[in-house]
Design an enzyme around this catalytic site. Structure first.
Site, PDB file in Angstrom:
ATOM      1  N   GLU A   1       7.834   6.847  -6.086  1.00 22.33           N
ATOM      2  CA  GLU A   1       7.219   6.276  -5.101  1.00 22.33           C
ATOM      3  C   GLU A   1       8.642   5.974  -4.426  1.00 22.33           C
ATOM      4  OE1 GLU A   1       4.806   2.739  -4.895  1.00 22.33           O
ATOM      5  OE2 GLU A   1       4.214   3.231  -6.807  1.00 22.33           O
TER       6      GLU A   1
ATOM      7  N   CYS B   1       8.917  -1.003   1.351  1.00 18.85           N
ATOM      8  CA  CYS B   1       8.765   0.437   1.610  1.00 18.85           C
ATOM      9  C   CYS B   1       7.591   0.707   2.855  1.00 18.85           C
ATOM     10  CB  CYS B   1       8.616   1.496   0.537  1.00 18.85           C
ATOM     11  SG  CYS B   1       7.729   0.797  -0.710  1.00 18.85           S
TER      12      CYS B   1
END
Ligand SMILES: Cc1cc2nc3c(=O)[nH]c(=O)nc-3n(C[C@H](O)[C@H](O)[C@H](O)COP(=O)(O)OP(=O)(O)OC[C@H]3O[C@@H](n4cnc5c(N)ncnc54)[C@H](O)[C@@H]3O)c2cc1C
Length: 1010
Positions: free
Chosen positions: A771, A805
């Site tokens: 990720e 993020c």
């Protein structure tokens, strides 16, 4: 004793008793007391207080007269009866009312109207004026409006314009019902005209607009309140009691961009003097100045503001009796609030006014409690309980009539009759009745014929643009099946139902909440994690207690040789762990989740101390970790259960999933508990052993998570923590020959390095779940609500100092509204508090360390030469804080790099929104995307086009909830599968089919006995 491992963290920055977190005790009881308990108290207070048969007998003639002889605006009420907000048509009407008036460009207005009306069917609407208008608009639209995406021809476009004009007109008429005038002079003249018919009518003007996002908004609203007061004062008689003059209602949220409990000190310092200038003018002219009631979370704060004003009134205008506060009866603390207002009056020797309403934010209160996982709801969950609450409050107000002048605001004939009965019993005349302009006109026409009481009309004033939030609340109220005005207009609702005793109804049920408490949001599947509400003193105190005791232990670094040894242990432990029934592993995770829940405050404190999280972020993170544990426990039991597969007779085929071996889990510092726990829990519950490497900056919180998992039953060698630099410890872990898989969350370059390292190894090809980051965009079209956009943008781009993020990096605003939206975002960003994360008032804490700070500073230096800076510089290299930064750029491609800090780039777009999405897709990332539009079909089409893992419409783009918004992207943003989603666990598993020839031992028994 605090022991900080983070070299850039100084004790000075982490002040253990910051000023604004000094304990402030609450004046009112816990808002999250059990509903049944509160209701029982209210019912007890009303025991024997009312003769409901007499109430009904009094109200019946009013109702009958309204139905027989409807007032002028009845058409709208009838329209909403025909099309309640639960119907497509009612919803379309509300959506159009909310958005259409503010859309500046024809293209978007056409698309919006087509979108909403296309799904509504108004054929056969009643022939009253507005209904007819709406029907006509809808009927026309059927013929003329293009489907979203079609390119309409000239004739069709002309047709569409006419339809939009007709719809616009219908919505304006709808709005006009609720607004007395476009400006105060206009409204005062109309009020005067109304008084010619009803000489005793008074008004409380409300200058439309609420929720200032910027200091400029607040200054604007203050000015408009001042002007209104001047105008009202000119026509008032200063010698009369305020109850006999017109007055003004104000919203404190309009007067300060940060009217929030966390900003208590600042609000008291900055807001109180502003409101005082209004009080002074109202006092000089003997007007009633009422502070409207807003969200529950602001109640304690508004009481503090109110008392500050009352004490000054006592000193400077002791004879003025016009300062007032609105109270919401749907709140579980409403009666205690009345006691507190009376106590304030007595403490300071002043007389005050109190407007009792039922409350207009019911749905958002329920949603907030669910989102934050609060212990209960702060409002009643059934309408008739709110009615009972209202009556109990009415009684309390009447009992305090020596110091409080009561203002009963309701359109409900039963409530009015009941309240009048109580007043008569007490012999009280110190009260007035209130209604909203455009509502309850028929009822009040009858009531005022019958009763000698003062009546005040709450009269909104303003342009259409400012009406929208107010209009939506009114439409919700008129359109809700449960509301009195809605039922009154619906002749199928009989008199007994309409005037049923709420007390009788409550007495016949158990008082339990009408729907699941926040903790039971996911039903029987799994408990929801529980949060804390920092606006409540008792909750805050739990956090601060933990803060006083927190210490950040040093975590020893793994030495050379430790990794190989740990890998050996993990390999050896694998078989036994993998063979334990999945139910046992799931039970261990659930135990760990319960322990984490019990430890929420200390874990939050550790997150604040080690990871520099603000308190709300810390709470959300612990909750996410708990949710991961419970979600994966449940998912594992579902997914790892053997599946029988169909096949030919005489054999049995079964598919089973099991662990792969030892997994390396490498997690980042920005979610040092949630992502760490998520990766580890997923690997463990599927039967793998784990070598967990936390971020170098945040090993202590990881160590605490491991301790909890071990204590819950994970054997030591099944989960091992290896702290140390990525380049050495991380690289050694990835290089270990026995590793069966790697789960990594972090930067794209490191993910690529891991991928290469894995590819370079001999032996099996192992899976990598990565990720990584994103250049996340938000597209805003001209149907969006700027205030909602500003809230979403500020939260998404600047919360957690932009170190998520999922954080918003690129805002794309339609050029027709860009100036206003950019100004609002800029002003809202400037109103944020940058500083010490331990201080509850802080919105933007520091960046994690010097390296992160330097990286962001380099990007800022570049942007200052290539883009237009819209906010002043605000970097502080000693504290590593960066004040929110905003840059205007011209092309999407200029925002090609992820900047991991509170830095937002904004651009204006025109033309087809699909082109913008195509350019964002071309950046190569694919994590989150925000869409702000009221055109539903457009939102769906753009979401389908977007290469982004998480698409959010009309909200912020952060805070994905486990099992609700599984999180993870594509392209440069990661490999998938999404964490917290149904496809995550299988990636940690190996699969096996077991085929048994059941005829091998003899004949095919199954076939013979079929
Ligand atoms: C003069 C005036 C001033 C006002 N000022 C304010 C203000 O400052 N702040 C504010 O919030 N509102 C304010 N309001 C709006 C007010 O809250 C609503 O108009 C009022 O709730 C309508 O009540 P009713 O008795 O007329 O209608 P009713 O139909 O009898 O009651 C409707 C109310 O019941 C409640 N309700 C609906 N469903 C449920 C449920 N399932 N469970 C529990 N409760 C439920 C809601 O609060 C709803 O508004 C004001 C109203 C007036 C008349």
């Amino acid at each position: 004793m605090h022991e900080f491992t983070n070299p850039s963290m100084t004790k000075a920055m982490l002040n253990p008793t910051p000023q604004s977190v000094q304990p402030r005790t609450d004046r009112l009881p816990d808002p999250y007391r059990a509903e049944a308990r509160v209701l029982a108290e209210r019912l007890a207070a009303l025991d024997g207080a009312l003769d409901w048969a007499a109430v009904q007998a009094r109200a019946e003639p009013w109702v009958r007269a309204v139905r027989e002889n409807p007032p002028p605006f009845w058409a709208m009420e009838r329209l909403l009866t025909e099309y309640p907000i639960s119907s497509h048509e009612g919803l379309a009407l509300m959506r159009l009312a909310e958005a259409l008036l503010r859309v500046p460009d024809t293209e978007t207005a056409i698309a919006l109207t087509a979108d909403q009306l296309g799904r509504a069917d108004f054929e056969g609407a009643s022939d009253a004026v507005i209904a007819r208008l709406s029907s006509a608009a809808i009927a026309l639209s059927k013929r003329w409006l293009p489907a979203e995406g079609d390119t309409p021809g000239l004739v069709a476009r002309l047709g569409a314009r006419s339809v939009v004009a007709a719809t616009l007109r219908a919505v304006q008429l709808l709005g006009r019902q609720f607004v007395l005038g476009e400006d105060i002079e206009d409204a005062l003249s109309r009020a005067e005209a109304g008084r010619r018919v009803h000489p005793t009518l008074r008004h409380s003007f409300d200058m439309l607009g609420e929720g200032a996002r910027t200091e400029a908004d607040a200054a604007h609203y203050l000015q408009s309140y001042r002007q209104a007061l001047e105008a009202i004062a000119r026509r008032a008689d200063p010698m009369r009691h305020p109850s006999l003059n017109d007055g003004l209602s104000i919203k404190l949220s309009a007067l300060h961009p940060r009217y929030e409990p966390a900003q208590h000190e600042r609000v008291m310092r900055e807001l109180v003097p502003r409101v005082w200038t209004l009080c002074e003018r109202a006092a000089q002219a003997s007007l009633n100045l009422t502070i409207d009631a807003e969200e529950v979370e602001r109640l304690e704060l508004s009481l503090d503001v109110f008392e500050a004003l009352a004490s000054r009134v006592a000193r400077e205008y002791p004879l003025w009796e016009g300062l007032g506060l609105a109270l919401q009866a749907y709140q579980t603390r409403a009666v205690e609030l009345i006691d507190e207002v009376a106590a304030i009056a007595r403490r300071h020797g002043v007389r005050l006014m109190c407007r009792l309403v039922k409350g207009a934010y019911w749905d958002s209160e329920i949603k907030r409690a669910q989102e934050l996982g609060l212990p209960s709801y702060p409002v009643f969950t059934r309408k008739h309980r709110t009615d009972v609450g209202y009556l109990a409050c009415a009684r309390a107000l009447l009992e305090a009539d020596d110091v409080v002048f009561a203002q009963f605001a309701t359109h409900n004939a039963g409530t009015i009759a009941a309240m009048l009965q109580m007043a008569r019993q007490r012999g009280s005349t110190r009260f007035e009745l209130q209604r909203l302009h455009g509502m309850g006109e028929g009822v009040y026409r009858e009531v005022l014929r019958d009763v000698d009481a003062g009546c005040r009309v709450y009269a909104p004033v303003g342009a259409h643009r400012d009406l929208l939030a107010y209009l939506v609340r009114r439409l919700l109220e008129n359109g809700a099946n449960s509301s009195f005005v809605h039922q009154l207009a619906d002749e199928s609702v009989g008199m007994d139902a309409l005037l049923e005793s709420p007390i009788g109804r409550c007495a016949s049920e158990d008082g339990e909440p009408a729907f699941a408490l926040p903790a039971r949001l996911f039903g029987a599947v799994r408990p929801n994690s529980e949060g804390l509400d920092p606006t409540v003193a008792a909750h805050r105190e739990r956090l601060f207690d933990a803060w006083r005791q927190v210490s950040v232990p040093r975590v020893p670094e793994a030495q050379s040789g430790d990794v190989a040894l740990a890998a050996q242990h993990a390999a050896t432990a694998f078989d036994a762990w993998n063979h334990r029934p999945v139910a046992e592993r799931a039970a261990i995770l659930r135990r760990a989740a319960d322990d984490m829940q019990a430890q929420l405050p200390p874990l939050c404190a550790l997150l604040v101390a080690e990871a520099r999280k603000t308190w709300p972020d810390a709470i959300a993170e612990v909750r996410e970790a708990i949710d991961f544990l419970r979600y994966y426990a449940t998912e594992a039991e579902r997914l790892l259960a053997p599946v029988e597969l169909p096949g030919p007779t005489g054999e049995r085929n079964t598919l089973r999933l099991h662990g792969r071996g030892a997994w390396v889990c490498i997690s980042p510092w920005n979610f040092p508990l949630a992502i760490f726990t998520g990766q580890v829990a997923a690997a463990l519950v599927t039967g793998n052993t784990v070598l967990a490497k936390p971020a170098e900056q945040t090993p202590a919180i990881a160590q605490e998570a491991v301790r909890l998992l071990h204590a819950a039953g994970v054997p030591a060698e099944v989960l091992q923590l290896l702290h140390g630099p990525g380049e050495t410890v991380g690289a050694a872990l990835v290089a270990e020959p026995a590793v069966a898989g790697v789960a990594f969350t972090g930067s794209t370059p490191v993910a690529k390095a891991i991928q290469r390292a894995l590819a370079a190894k001999d032996g099996p090809i192992v899976p990598l779940i990565a990720e990584t980051g994103g250049v996340n965009a938000m597209l805003v079209d001209s149907s969006a609500l700027p205030e909602q956009v500003a809230d979403a943008v500020v939260q998404s781009a600047f919360r957690s100092a932009g170190q998520r993020c999922s954080a918003l990096r690129l805002l794309c605003v339609h050029e027709s509204i860009a100036d206003g939206v950019i100004d609002m975002v800029r002003g809202a960003a400037q109103a944020l508090v940058v500083g010490d994360p331990a201080d509850l008032a802080t919105d933007v804490g520091p960046l994690i360390d010097a390296e992160a700070f330097d990286g962001v500073a380099r990007h800022l230096a570049r942007l200052r030469t290539t883009a237009r800076a819209l906010l002043p510089e605000g970097e502080d290299a000693t504290t590593h804080t960066v004040a929110p930064q905003l840059f205007e750029i011209r092309h999407v491609a200029e925002a090609s790099q992820e900047i991991f800090g509170p830095v937002l780039q904004v651009l204006r777009w025109r033309g087809d929104p699909k082109d913008v999405i195509a350019q964002v897709n071309a950046l190569g990332y694919g994590l989150t995307l925000g869409l702000q539009t009221r055109i539903d079909s457009r939102a769906l089409a753009l979401a389908a086009q977007a290469r982004a893992g998480n698409v959010y419409v009309n909200r912020n783009t952060i805070g994905a909830v486990v099992g609700v918004q599984p999180f993870g992207g594509e392209g440069l943003s990661g490999t998938g599968p999404k964490a917290g989603g149904p496809h995550y666990l299988p990636r940690f598993c190996a699969e096996q089919t077991l085929t048994i020839n059941t005829t091998a031992a003899g004949g095919n028994v199954a076939l013979f006995s079929a």
